[in-house]
Design an enzyme around this catalytic site. Structure first.
Site, short mmCIF file in Angstrom:
data_model
loop_
_atom_site.label_atom_id
_atom_site.label_comp_id
_atom_site.label_asym_id
_atom_site.label_seq_id
_atom_site.Cartn_x
_atom_site.Cartn_y
_atom_site.Cartn_z
CG ASP A 32 -24.61 -27.61 79.70
OD1 ASP A 32 -23.95 -26.56 79.84
OD2 ASP A 32 -25.62 -27.87 80.38
CG ASN A 88 -22.41 -16.82 80.42
OD1 ASN A 88 -22.45 -16.05 79.47
ND2 ASN A 88 -23.18 -17.90 80.50
CD GLN A 95 -18.82 -17.45 86.29
OE1 GLN A 95 -18.59 -16.25 86.45
NE2 GLN A 95 -17.89 -18.37 86.39
CG HIS A 101 -18.05 -22.92 82.22
ND1 HIS A 101 -18.11 -22.42 83.50
CD2 HIS A 101 -19.24 -22.64 81.65
CE1 HIS A 101 -19.29 -21.86 83.71
NE2 HIS A 101 -19.99 -21.97 82.59
CG HIS A 103 -21.63 -22.23 77.62
ND1 HIS A 103 -22.60 -23.07 78.12
CD2 HIS A 103 -21.33 -21.36 78.63
CE1 HIS A 103 -22.88 -22.71 79.36
NE2 HIS A 103 -22.13 -21.68 79.70
#
Ligand code: 5GP
Ligand code: ZN
Length: 139
Positions: A32, A88, A95, A101, A103
């Protein structure tokens, strides 16, 4: 289908460089850009799905299996003490990138910055809880 204006489609396809830690035919796992902790990573499917509502069950299942594998590997490699796995959907849920995606957030006992993911609690009467349960029962 890949979406031309989607940043995660372009990262997943390798068109935009990223710190990739895993790649196969269907997924790319990247660090990230604004990590919550050392090693914070994102699992991106290479196909475009906006969120949990759009992704098919089979791909969602593969993404979760990959989350399990990555978590095991990353915990050893980072010597972290715990992990959050977070996903999310929609702006109201936090989001910000509208390409599905997951995390992967390593957690460290002695981290300076260890914001535990928390929420405040709502209360419902027993009757309300029964109504909620009935409305949610999968038939
Ligand atoms: P969301 O809030 O949608 O669940 O998470 C989006 C995540 O993507 C955020 O943690 C954000 O830091 C990360 N992110 C946004 N743009 C980029 C990017 O261009 N590259 C990488 N590696 N991460 C990004
Ligand atoms: Zn996309």
């Amino acid at each position: 289908m890949k979406k031309d204006d989607c940043i995660f489609c372009r990262i997943a396809a390798g068109e935009i460089p990223s710190n990739t830690i895993y790649e196969d035919g269907e997924f790319r796992v990247i660090l990230d850009l604004a990590p919550a902790s050392k090693g914070h990573a994102l699992i991106l499917p290479k196909e475009h799905y906006a969120d949990i509502y759009e992704i098919d069950e089979e791909t969602a299942g593969k993404a979760m299996k990959l989350a399990k594998r990555m978590t095991t590997h990353m915990t050893k490699a980072l010597a972290c003490d715990g992990f959050n796995i977070l996903q999310n959907n929609h702006e109201v849920a936090g989001q910000t990138v509208f390409h599905f995606h997951i995390h992967l957030i390593p957690r460290y006992q002695n981290a300076k910055n260890n914001d535990i993911l928390m929420w405040s609690h709502e209360t419902f009467t027993e009757e309300e809880m029964a109504q909620i349960r009935d409305s949610l029962k999968v038939k």
